[in-house]
Write an enzyme that holds these catalytic residues in place. Structure first.
Site, mmCIF file in Angstrom:
data_model
loop_
_atom_site.group_PDB
_atom_site.id
_atom_site.type_symbol
_atom_site.label_atom_id
_atom_site.label_comp_id
_atom_site.label_asym_id
_atom_site.label_seq_id
_atom_site.Cartn_x
_atom_site.Cartn_y
_atom_site.Cartn_z
ATOM 1 N N LYS A 116 15.532 20.633 -12.504
ATOM 2 C CA LYS A 116 14.857 19.354 -12.721
ATOM 3 C C LYS A 116 15.665 18.354 -13.549
ATOM 4 C CE LYS A 116 10.964 18.500 -11.856
ATOM 5 N NZ LYS A 116 9.709 18.880 -12.460
ATOM 6 N N HIS A 136 0.834 -1.220 0.000
ATOM 7 C CA HIS A 136 0.000 0.000 0.000
ATOM 8 C C HIS A 136 0.864 1.264 0.000
ATOM 9 C CE1 HIS A 136 -3.442 -2.566 1.223
ATOM 10 N NE2 HIS A 136 -2.505 -3.195 1.920
ATOM 11 N N SER A 142 13.886 20.473 -17.464
ATOM 12 C CA SER A 142 12.660 21.237 -17.702
ATOM 13 C C SER A 142 13.051 22.506 -18.432
ATOM 14 C CB SER A 142 12.025 21.558 -16.356
ATOM 15 O OG SER A 142 11.284 22.762 -16.430
ATOM 16 N N GLU A 151 8.889 7.277 -17.778
ATOM 17 C CA GLU A 151 7.505 7.762 -17.929
ATOM 18 C C GLU A 151 6.962 7.409 -19.307
ATOM 19 O OE1 GLU A 151 7.612 11.638 -14.960
ATOM 20 O OE2 GLU A 151 8.147 11.912 -17.045
#
Ligand code: ARG
Length: 461
Positions: free
Chosen positions: A284, A157, A278, A291
């Site tokens: 970043k 979880h 970025s 992804e």
């Protein structure tokens, strides 16, 4: 010689007003080499059974080889008005060798041609893809061996549950991806069934030698029913399901790494070349490659549903809907191939932040189950032990359970003795020595099994 199919057999075409709508170029072009291989095998077979003379076969075959080279070099002149690659190649053969070109189509149809071409194409693609799966599996074994004893908190979880070895986690990836290899091998096995010789759908009137064709083309089996041969596409569903399954699994692996790579976790370092910056936030380094694996997963699933939906409404034998059978699977295989290349290279350069992982595990009550097991080993029911530890966890006053002194522990149960202080991350892990568990010994056994699997499947087809 300009007498070509375009003028000759206008009835074969039709529908050229919306040429792009009716044509299968975009997918055919990707299997041009297979189409030519199939035609050469067919012309050799026609010569073997005396339908073509040796001279005619030689003429046809050399025209086909010329066309193969022209397509390869980009000099082939496609006639967009002709529906597909089969008619284009036949047309070009007319230009090259005249009427004899028309002899090749005796006893065969585009229906069995396209069904055979695509099976061959997919077999070749899957053979390559399977080598990539093996490479990735090998990388996982290597990484597990290298990091065999590194500990981290295991989560359920997304909450810390019990400590595990990173190698144990990596070997769980091995297990699931090795089943994907089996899925692709099964899909390949179903592809390895040659429909050529089905004719349009009812079989052919000449004594074609299908066994010879199969051996020329490298098929192990020939289809046993000509209607099934031209109209079934469940083998493409198998490919799409295999692609979907491995993409789902690569996506899950990617998701786990993305979380571990976040600043909050910082368990894993993703090599810079697999991240991008970025355009506005200079600090970043985003894990875009992972992804994108996650993002491309929907494609295979979508195409699986797409083809299944087309098939469910089709009568047996050929319907033109079947022209839409392969593009999705071709693209899916491409995506899986690229994703495997990315993930394999990424894993070859990944590193783990052991300190961060141990620190994270220590800042939690991740040893609670071990404390409960300790008490249950003193012969009280596990449920009672569980309750005692639950009580402790509710009365920790800012400490973690493994930080309590023996006196503090004994306030909750007199069963605690000095050895309760030995409960540690390392002991927790090494005590889970059950088959498939997280102890070093168990993971080493998993690695031995994995190596045997790889040895067995190295050249599997
Ligand atoms: N272009 C067709 C396809 O890709 C080839 C078979 C056409 N057959 C037919 N009867 N129109 O599926």
């Amino acid at each position: 010689m300009t007498k070509n199919l375009n003028n000759k057999t206008s009835s074969v075409q039709g529908g050229e007003i919306y040429g792009d709508f009716t044509s299968s170029f975009d997918s055919d072009i990707r299997m041009y080499s297979e189409d030519i291989d199939v035609s050469i095998a067919y012309s050799n077979m026609l010569s073997k059974i005396g339908v073509l003379t040796l001279d005619e076969t030689n003429l046809i075959n050399s025209a086909l080889e010329d066309i193969r080279n022209e397509i390869k070099n980009g000099t082939f002149k496609w006639d967009k008005k002709l529906e597909d690659i089969h008619l284009n190649i036949e047309n070009s053969m007319y230009d090259k060798i005249g009427e004899v070109a028309g002899k090749l189509h005796f006893g065969r149809s585009r229906n069995d041609q396209v069904a055979t071409d695509s099976r061959l194409y997919f077999i070749r693609k899957i053979d390559f893809l399977n080598t990539l799966i093996i490479d990735f599996l090998q990388e996982l074994v290597k990484l597990s061996e290298k990091n065999i004893s590194i500990m981290l908190p295991g989560y359920t979880h997304l909450q810390k549950g019990q400590p595990i070895l990173i190698s144990h986690n990596l070997m769980s990836y091995f297990s699931i991806i090795s089943r994907d290899l089996r899925r692709f091998l099964n899909a390949r096995n179903n592809l390895d069934n040659m429909p050529l010789g089905s004719g349009a759908f009812a079989g052919v009137t000449i004594p074609i030698d299908r066994e010879y064709l199969a051996s020329e083309l490298g098929f192990s089996n020939i289809s046993s029913n000509s209607i099934d041969g031209v109209s079934s596409r469940d083998h493409i569903l198998d490919i799409l399901y295999s692609c979907s399954s491995i993409m789902i699994n690569l996506s899950r692996i990617s998701e786990e790494l993305i979380i571990w790579n976040s600043e909050e976790f910082d368990f894993v370092n993703i090599p810079d070349e697999f991240t991008t910056g970025s355009s506005i936030m200079p600090q970043k380094r985003n894990p875009d490659y992972l992804e994108l694996i996650r993002g491309k997963t929907g494609h295979s699933l979508g195409q699986l549903v797409n083809l299944a939906t087309s098939l469910k409404g089709l009568t047996f034998t050929y319907n033109r809907d079947l022209q839409e059978d392969r593009k999705g699977a071709m693209d899916s295989i491409e995506i899986v191939t690229q994703s495997l290349e990315v993930i394999k290279n990424l894993f070859s350069k990944i590193s783990f932040n052991e300190e961060k992982m141990i620190d994270s595990a220590n800042k939690s009550n991740i040893l609670a189950t071990d404390f409960a097991d300790y008490l249950a080993n003193k012969k009280i029911p596990y449920r009672e032990a569980y309750k005692i530890i639950k009580d402790i966890s509710l009365n920790l006053k800012g400490k973690y359970i493994h930080e309590l002194s023996l006196d503090e522990l004994r306030q909750f149960s007199k069963l605690f003795e000095k050895d309760a202080l030995d409960i540690s991350l390392r002991n927790s892990i090494e005590n889970r020595n059950s088959t498939g568990g997280t102890s070093t010994n168990s993971v080493r056994n998993q690695i031995i099994e994995a190596k045997n699997f790889l040895k067995k499947n190295k050249n599997a087809k």
